[in-house]
Design a protein around this motif. Structure first.
Motif, short mmCIF file in Angstrom:
data_model
loop_
_atom_site.label_atom_id
_atom_site.label_comp_id
_atom_site.label_asym_id
_atom_site.label_seq_id
_atom_site.Cartn_x
_atom_site.Cartn_y
_atom_site.Cartn_z
N ARG A 64 51.91 33.36 41.83
CA ARG A 64 51.67 34.58 41.07
C ARG A 64 50.88 35.54 41.94
N GLU A 65 51.41 36.74 42.08
CA GLU A 65 50.77 37.79 42.88
C GLU A 65 50.47 37.30 44.29
N GLY A 66 51.39 36.52 44.85
CA GLY A 66 51.26 36.07 46.23
C GLY A 66 50.37 34.87 46.45
N ALA A 67 49.84 34.28 45.37
CA ALA A 67 48.95 33.11 45.49
C ALA A 67 49.54 31.93 44.72
N TRP A 68 49.31 30.74 45.24
CA TRP A 68 49.88 29.51 44.69
C TRP A 68 48.80 28.67 44.03
N ARG A 69 49.20 27.98 42.94
CA ARG A 69 48.26 27.11 42.23
C ARG A 69 49.02 26.08 41.41
N LEU A 70 48.42 24.89 41.28
CA LEU A 70 48.98 23.86 40.40
C LEU A 70 48.54 24.14 38.96
N TYR A 71 49.46 23.97 38.03
CA TYR A 71 49.19 24.13 36.61
C TYR A 71 49.80 22.94 35.87
N THR A 72 49.22 22.60 34.74
CA THR A 72 49.87 21.59 33.91
C THR A 72 51.11 22.22 33.29
#
Length: 184
Positions: A64-72
């Motif tokens: 999202r908006e060029g950034a990555w993250r783990l989500y459930t």
């Protein structure tokens, strides 16, 4: 989908970093940390994201908006919520919800502006919201003695299950404009 064999060292290292990242991280930042080309990192992140989605894993890797993250995974939200709430009183009081609404719709805002809208002192409630990570200090006013300015956090958005403040219901016209609030 990639083969079921061993994963690359780059992917393994990326997965480890994703697990410990406390905020969304850009491919460029991962590339810098790993000493790898950004294109290779982006390709690996995309591969991981696709595989997690295709396999129906319990978590997603989202950009999202060029950034990555783990989500459930959204489908598991009821289960995750039950675990988080198990044995812990995490409900916010009415005062906290009112304060959070004022901050969300009128941010950045000072404590005195929130108190003026609510009609009561909100120092304790603001401390609670800050400790819970739903509100953060984002600066100071330009006035003499500069009051602290507060805004909602990414955790606030995550807890509501929305991507941005634009997704909030249109209630703002019901609240007075911050600059019209009499603080005297």
């Amino acid at each position: 989908m990639p083969s079921a064999g061993p994963v690359s060292l780059l992917r393994s290292r990326l997965e480890s970093l994703l697990l410990v990242a406390d905020e969304p991280t850009t491919a460029a930042d991962f590339a810098r940390l790993l000493g790898e080309p950004e294109e290779a990192v982006t390709a690996a992140l995309t591969e991981i994201s696709t595989e997690f989605s295709d396999r129906g894993m319990g978590f997603d890797l989202r950009e999202r908006e060029g950034a990555w993250r783990l989500y459930t995974r959204r489908e598991n939200s009821a289960t995750v919520e039950a675990k988080i709430l198990d044995g812990a009183q995490t409900r916010l009081s009415r005062a906290a919800l009112e304060t959070l609404a004022v901050v969300a719709y009128r941010q950045p805002v000072t404590r005195s502006q929130v108190a003026a809208v609510r009609g009561v002192n909100c120092d304790g409630v603001m401390r609670t919201l800050t400790l819970r990570g739903l509100v953060k200090e984002v600066g100071v006013t330009g006035e003499v003695g500069g009051a602290h300015l507060y805004a909602t956090t990414e955790l606030f958005l995550e807890q509501l299950g929305i991507g941005s403040l634009d997704a909030l219901p249109d209630l703002a016209p019901l609240l007075p404009e911050v600059d019209q609030i009499d603080l005297s």
